[in-house]
Design an enzyme around this catalytic site. Structure first.
Site, PDB file in Angstrom:
ATOM      1  N   ASP A  11       0.921  -1.113  -0.079  1.00  0.00           N
ATOM      2  CA  ASP A  11      -0.008   0.192   0.052  1.00  0.00           C
ATOM      3  C   ASP A  11       0.977   1.096  -0.098  1.00  0.00           C
ATOM      4  O   ASP A  11       1.943   1.206   0.508  1.00  0.00           O
ATOM      5  CB  ASP A  11      -0.980   0.016   1.268  1.00  0.00           C
ATOM      6  CG  ASP A  11      -1.881   1.081   1.193  1.00  0.00           C
ATOM      7  OD1 ASP A  11      -2.894   1.120   0.208  1.00  0.00           O
ATOM      8  OD2 ASP A  11      -1.791   2.029   2.035  1.00  0.00           O
ATOM      9  N   SER A  12       0.332   2.212  -0.550  1.00  0.00           N
ATOM     10  CA  SER A  12       0.868   3.643  -0.677  1.00  0.00           C
ATOM     11  C   SER A  12       1.350   4.040   0.867  1.00  0.00           C
ATOM     12  O   SER A  12       2.361   4.839   1.061  1.00  0.00           O
ATOM     13  CB  SER A  12       0.304   4.742  -1.207  1.00  0.00           C
ATOM     14  OG  SER A  12      -0.881   5.021  -0.424  1.00  0.00           O
ATOM     15  N   CYS A  74      -3.395  -0.837  -2.489  1.00  0.00           N
ATOM     16  CA  CYS A  74      -3.841   0.534  -2.922  1.00  0.00           C
ATOM     17  C   CYS A  74      -4.602   0.591  -4.005  1.00  0.00           C
ATOM     18  O   CYS A  74      -4.135   0.089  -5.387  1.00  0.00           O
ATOM     19  CB  CYS A  74      -2.339   1.206  -3.258  1.00  0.00           C
ATOM     20  SG  CYS A  74      -2.654   2.965  -3.658  1.00  0.00           S
ATOM     21  N   GLU A 155      -3.019   9.124   7.841  1.00  0.00           N
ATOM     22  CA  GLU A 155      -1.517   9.073   7.517  1.00  0.00           C
ATOM     23  C   GLU A 155      -0.876   9.905   8.762  1.00  0.00           C
ATOM     24  O   GLU A 155      -0.116   9.405   9.387  1.00  0.00           O
ATOM     25  CB  GLU A 155      -0.897   9.516   6.334  1.00  0.00           C
ATOM     26  CG  GLU A 155      -0.999   8.566   5.344  1.00  0.00           C
ATOM     27  CD  GLU A 155      -0.266   7.536   5.130  1.00  0.00           C
ATOM     28  OE1 GLU A 155       0.934   7.440   5.388  1.00  0.00           O
ATOM     29  OE2 GLU A 155      -0.851   6.203   4.894  1.00  0.00           O
ATOM     30  N   CYS A 187     -10.664   3.119  -1.175  1.00  0.00           N
ATOM     31  CA  CYS A 187      -9.152   3.550  -0.883  1.00  0.00           C
ATOM     32  C   CYS A 187      -9.001   2.786   0.612  1.00  0.00           C
ATOM     33  O   CYS A 187     -10.026   2.645   1.250  1.00  0.00           O
ATOM     34  CB  CYS A 187      -8.920   5.062  -0.738  1.00  0.00           C
ATOM     35  SG  CYS A 187      -7.346   5.145   0.181  1.00  0.00           S
ATOM     36  N   HIS A 189      -7.321   3.210   2.897  1.00  0.00           N
ATOM     37  CA  HIS A 189      -7.238   4.140   4.058  1.00  0.00           C
ATOM     38  C   HIS A 189      -8.723   4.365   4.921  1.00  0.00           C
ATOM     39  O   HIS A 189      -8.778   4.488   5.870  1.00  0.00           O
ATOM     40  CB  HIS A 189      -6.608   5.621   3.609  1.00  0.00           C
ATOM     41  CG  HIS A 189      -5.226   5.294   3.326  1.00  0.00           C
ATOM     42  ND1 HIS A 189      -4.569   4.873   2.332  1.00  0.00           N
ATOM     43  CD2 HIS A 189      -4.117   5.780   4.239  1.00  0.00           C
ATOM     44  CE1 HIS A 189      -3.107   4.926   2.593  1.00  0.00           C
ATOM     45  NE2 HIS A 189      -2.992   5.493   3.567  1.00  0.00           N
TER      46      HIS A 189
END
Length: 269
Positions: A11-12, A74, A155, A187, A189
């Site tokens: 994942d990013s 991601c 993040e 996403c 996240h």
């Protein structure tokens, strides 16, 4: 046949940890390796060629770490880079995404054929979700909303703040006005924000989260591809890598994964 390979998850940033946690709960006996490219996150506003380059570097790293299968958790990478990477590797190395499984479940769940999607700018602009959904059902009404502020908030560890809730309400309001009955969290996240999202949208809208979808799809995939499943190590080992500071990743990553983790620094190029 080489055995004791890992399942790689990329994942990013931190979002994929939410997916990995669900995978490990469903399939605890396998060995896993997680890579978060936190030094270069978020990917959502970057050019397509940059997203491809970063994703390819990450996938190469995971295969060099003896992964027998890589899951690109991601959505931005899945929409902008997955197909090209799959074509380059061919049948020799398996790289899977999370976007199509989520689309499949959304089509199964919707009753009124009105589906909302929240995602990064790149994922929305790619229209990958729209294409995959309409392939499955051309009669769907699909509404997308780019949510560029959500990944930076997660993040930075601000997922429980009042600011995050206010921003979520602003993003979700136009989708709810379209009378959607199914919402794709496009996403990884955003799965971390699922409880807040549920509080805002109420019980009548079905949420499709990849943390729920991917473990089931992975289990089905391994059952179908026994030649890959037989190569995987089954020692319940999990290794975590980040491209950024390991201390920061360990603190927030432990909270998101649900238990304390040890993190190593990854150098990818």
């Amino acid at each position: 046949m080489t055995r004791n390979k890992r399942i790689g998850v990329f994942d990013s940033g931190f979002g994929g940890l939410h997916v990995l946690r669900s995978i490990v709960r469903a399939l605890p006996h396998y060995d896993y390796l997680y890579l978060g490219d936190t030094a270069r996150a978020p990917y959502g506003d970057r050019p397509q060629e940059t997203i491809y380059s970063y994703t390819k570097q990450a996938v190469d790293f995971l295969f060099k770490q003896d992964c027998g299968l890589v899951i690109i958790a991601c959505n931005t990478s899945s929409s902008e880079a997955l197909r090209k990477i799959q074509d380059e590797y061919g049948s020799k190395k398996k790289v899977l995404g999370v976007l199509i499984p989520a689309a499949e479940v959304a089509v199964q769940k919707t009753k009124n054929k009105r589906i909302g999607i929240i995602a990064t700018r790149s994922t929305v602009a790619s229209k990958k979700f729209v294409r995959e959904l309409t392939k499955l059902d051309p009669h769907l009404h699909i509404f997308q909303k780019a949510c560029p502020l959500l990944v930076p908030l997660v993040e930075s560890g601000e997922q429980n703040s009042k600011i995050t809730e206010a921003i979520l309400r602003r993003y979700l309001k136009p989708l709810l006005s379209k009378k959607i009955d199914t919402l794709i969290l496009g996403c990884t996240h955003y799965g971390i924000l699922e409880k807040k999202i549920r509080h805002i949208i109420g019980p009548s809208v079905t949420i499709v989260s990849e943390a729920t979808v991917v473990p089931k799809k992975l289990e089905q995939y391994l059952a179908k591809h026994v030649e890959i499943e037989k190569t995987l190590g089954k020692h319940s080992g999990i290794h975590f890598f980040t491209t950024d500071r390991t201390d920061r990743f360990q603190i927030l990553g432990s909270k998101l994964f649900g238990k304390k983790i040890r993190v190593e620094k990854a150098v990818i190029d």
